[in-house]
Design a protein around this motif. Sequence first.
Motif, PDB file in Angstrom:
ATOM      1  N   PHE A 117       0.807  -1.223   0.000  1.00  0.00           N
ATOM      2  CA  PHE A 117       0.000   0.000   0.000  1.00  0.00           C
ATOM      3  C   PHE A 117       0.840   1.272   0.000  1.00  0.00           C
ATOM      4  N   THR A 118       2.164   1.207   0.215  1.00  0.00           N
ATOM      5  CA  THR A 118       3.029   2.378   0.142  1.00  0.00           C
ATOM      6  C   THR A 118       4.460   1.914  -0.085  1.00  0.00           C
ATOM      7  N   ARG A 119       5.402   2.878  -0.193  1.00  0.00           N
ATOM      8  CA  ARG A 119       6.803   2.549  -0.444  1.00  0.00           C
ATOM      9  C   ARG A 119       7.678   3.169   0.638  1.00  0.00           C
ATOM     10  N   GLY A 120       8.723   2.441   1.021  1.00  0.00           N
ATOM     11  CA  GLY A 120       9.707   2.946   1.956  1.00  0.00           C
ATOM     12  C   GLY A 120      10.964   3.385   1.234  1.00  0.00           C
ATOM     13  N   ASP A 121      12.041   3.624   1.972  1.00  0.00           N
ATOM     14  CA  ASP A 121      13.289   4.072   1.365  1.00  0.00           C
ATOM     15  C   ASP A 121      13.923   2.974   0.500  1.00  0.00           C
ATOM     16  N   ASN A 122      13.770   1.717   0.910  1.00  0.00           N
ATOM     17  CA  ASN A 122      14.451   0.628   0.204  1.00  0.00           C
ATOM     18  C   ASN A 122      13.509  -0.308  -0.539  1.00  0.00           C
ATOM     19  N   ALA A 123      12.251  -0.370  -0.123  1.00  0.00           N
ATOM     20  CA  ALA A 123      11.350  -1.334  -0.751  1.00  0.00           C
ATOM     21  C   ALA A 123       9.910  -0.960  -0.434  1.00  0.00           C
ATOM     22  N   ALA A 124       8.999  -1.734  -1.018  1.00  0.00           N
ATOM     23  CA  ALA A 124       7.577  -1.532  -0.767  1.00  0.00           C
ATOM     24  C   ALA A 124       7.234  -1.926   0.671  1.00  0.00           C
ATOM     25  N   ILE A 125       6.175  -1.315   1.161  1.00  0.00           N
ATOM     26  CA  ILE A 125       5.679  -1.624   2.507  1.00  0.00           C
ATOM     27  C   ILE A 125       4.256  -2.147   2.371  1.00  0.00           C
ATOM     28  N   GLY A 126       3.982  -3.273   3.034  1.00  0.00           N
ATOM     29  CA  GLY A 126       2.642  -3.846   2.968  1.00  0.00           C
ATOM     30  C   GLY A 126       2.437  -4.904   4.032  1.00  0.00           C
ATOM     31  N   PHE A 127       1.400  -5.706   3.860  1.00  0.00           N
ATOM     32  CA  PHE A 127       1.046  -6.786   4.780  1.00  0.00           C
ATOM     33  C   PHE A 127       1.445  -8.122   4.154  1.00  0.00           C
ATOM     34  N   HIS A 128       1.957  -9.031   4.966  1.00  0.00           N
ATOM     35  CA  HIS A 128       2.243 -10.392   4.516  1.00  0.00           C
ATOM     36  C   HIS A 128       2.348 -11.304   5.732  1.00  0.00           C
ATOM     37  N   ASP A 129       2.548 -12.595   5.493  1.00  0.00           N
ATOM     38  CA  ASP A 129       2.661 -13.530   6.613  1.00  0.00           C
ATOM     39  C   ASP A 129       4.061 -13.438   7.216  1.00  0.00           C
ATOM     40  N   ILE A 130       4.337 -14.208   8.289  1.00  0.00           N
ATOM     41  CA  ILE A 130       5.659 -14.188   8.932  1.00  0.00           C
ATOM     42  C   ILE A 130       6.679 -14.800   7.964  1.00  0.00           C
ATOM     43  N   PRO A 131       7.741 -14.078   7.641  1.00  0.00           N
ATOM     44  CA  PRO A 131       8.723 -14.583   6.663  1.00  0.00           C
ATOM     45  C   PRO A 131       9.442 -15.841   7.162  1.00  0.00           C
ATOM     46  N   VAL A 132       9.967 -16.578   6.187  1.00  0.00           N
ATOM     47  CA  VAL A 132      10.745 -17.788   6.455  1.00  0.00           C
ATOM     48  C   VAL A 132      12.157 -17.559   5.917  1.00  0.00           C
ATOM     49  N   ASP A 133      13.185 -17.879   6.714  1.00  0.00           N
ATOM     50  CA  ASP A 133      14.559 -17.659   6.278  1.00  0.00           C
ATOM     51  C   ASP A 133      15.029 -18.773   5.350  1.00  0.00           C
ATOM     52  N   ASP A 134      16.315 -18.704   4.961  1.00  0.00           N
ATOM     53  CA  ASP A 134      16.863 -19.684   4.013  1.00  0.00           C
ATOM     54  C   ASP A 134      16.856 -21.095   4.562  1.00  0.00           C
ATOM     55  N   ASP A 135      16.828 -21.239   5.851  1.00  0.00           N
ATOM     56  CA  ASP A 135      16.791 -22.568   6.471  1.00  0.00           C
ATOM     57  C   ASP A 135      15.371 -23.081   6.662  1.00  0.00           C
ATOM     58  N   GLY A 136      14.405 -22.306   6.217  1.00  0.00           N
ATOM     59  CA  GLY A 136      13.020 -22.729   6.357  1.00  0.00           C
ATOM     60  C   GLY A 136      12.420 -22.450   7.723  1.00  0.00           C
ATOM     61  N   GLN A 137      13.067 -21.615   8.524  1.00  0.00           N
ATOM     62  CA  GLN A 137      12.588 -21.275   9.863  1.00  0.00           C
ATOM     63  C   GLN A 137      11.904 -19.893   9.852  1.00  0.00           C
ATOM     64  N   LYS A 138      10.807 -19.794  10.566  1.00  0.00           N
ATOM     65  CA  LYS A 138      10.140 -18.497  10.685  1.00  0.00           C
ATOM     66  C   LYS A 138      11.030 -17.527  11.455  1.00  0.00           C
ATOM     67  N   VAL A 139      11.020 -16.264  11.047  1.00  0.00           N
ATOM     68  CA  VAL A 139      11.924 -15.283  11.650  1.00  0.00           C
ATOM     69  C   VAL A 139      11.415 -14.781  13.007  1.00  0.00           C
ATOM     70  N   GLN A 140      10.188 -15.119  13.367  1.00  0.00           N
ATOM     71  CA  GLN A 140       9.664 -14.768  14.689  1.00  0.00           C
ATOM     72  C   GLN A 140       8.578 -15.748  15.055  1.00  0.00           C
ATOM     73  N   THR A 141       8.217 -15.727  16.347  1.00  0.00           N
ATOM     74  CA  THR A 141       7.193 -16.657  16.830  1.00  0.00           C
ATOM     75  C   THR A 141       5.826 -15.984  16.849  1.00  0.00           C
ATOM     76  N   ARG A 142       4.817 -16.809  16.985  1.00  0.00           N
ATOM     77  CA  ARG A 142       3.452 -16.303  17.085  1.00  0.00           C
ATOM     78  C   ARG A 142       3.269 -15.456  18.334  1.00  0.00           C
ATOM     79  N   SER A 143       3.880 -15.850  19.447  1.00  0.00           N
ATOM     80  CA  SER A 143       3.728 -15.111  20.707  1.00  0.00           C
ATOM     81  C   SER A 143       4.349 -13.718  20.641  1.00  0.00           C
ATOM     82  N   GLN A 144       5.228 -13.478  19.665  1.00  0.00           N
ATOM     83  CA  GLN A 144       5.861 -12.164  19.537  1.00  0.00           C
ATOM     84  C   GLN A 144       5.020 -11.185  18.743  1.00  0.00           C
TER      85      GLN A 144
END
Length: 242
Positions: A182-209
Amino acid sequence: MPHDHRNPGPRRRATPAGRRRAEPPRRGRRAADVRLRRARGVLMAVAVATTLVVAATALALGPRSAVVAAPEHDESLQPLAWAGVVHDRASAALEAAPAPTPAPAPDPTALPAGTGTGKRVVFDRDAQRVWLVREDGAVARTYAVSGSIHDNLDAGRFRVYSRSRHATAFDYSSTMKYFVRFTRGDNAAIGFHDIPVDDDGQKVQTRSQLGTALSSGCIRQLRPDAQALWRFAPVGTLVVVR
């Protein structure tokens, strides 16, 4: 010498031996009796007046006098001072009075005021929460999110301009799904998405966070919430940031 019957004189009745004639009442005794009767009348009048005063006082005080007046002969009851009685009655009234009902705490899930009307997506940066609002103003869904740790998103009104089912982070460190921009930041677009997954297939944060700012710019959501927003917000949907 012969007795003269022409002037015999007054006759006197003979008094039996041993009996004395009653003496007339004395003037001093009569005066004392009068003073005694007057004193008795005064005492009676004073007693009647005192009784009337006591009765009037009892009527003026009402039931309270009956409560605080203790029999003098009952040694089990301690004498009470009027000031103490009034204080005790006031304290009892305060204790009997219902306690004031505290104001209810604000509902953190309630839609914030001043976000406009009609269909919209609302994001509160302080609460780290999103609301999906229908056309009639009813909230279809609300949930906790994780926004940016940087000050790169200002409050305002925006429109969804792009959507991607699958996307990659600007630094290629993770991937995400259901990206709604819905908008743009200095380096990339800004929007809504699910919790990202890193190269190892692990979520970058937990649900409780969720509810805490942790991203580099976008708004992270649980997968079911990201899917709900994806269905709710096609291109052109109003996004309100506050």
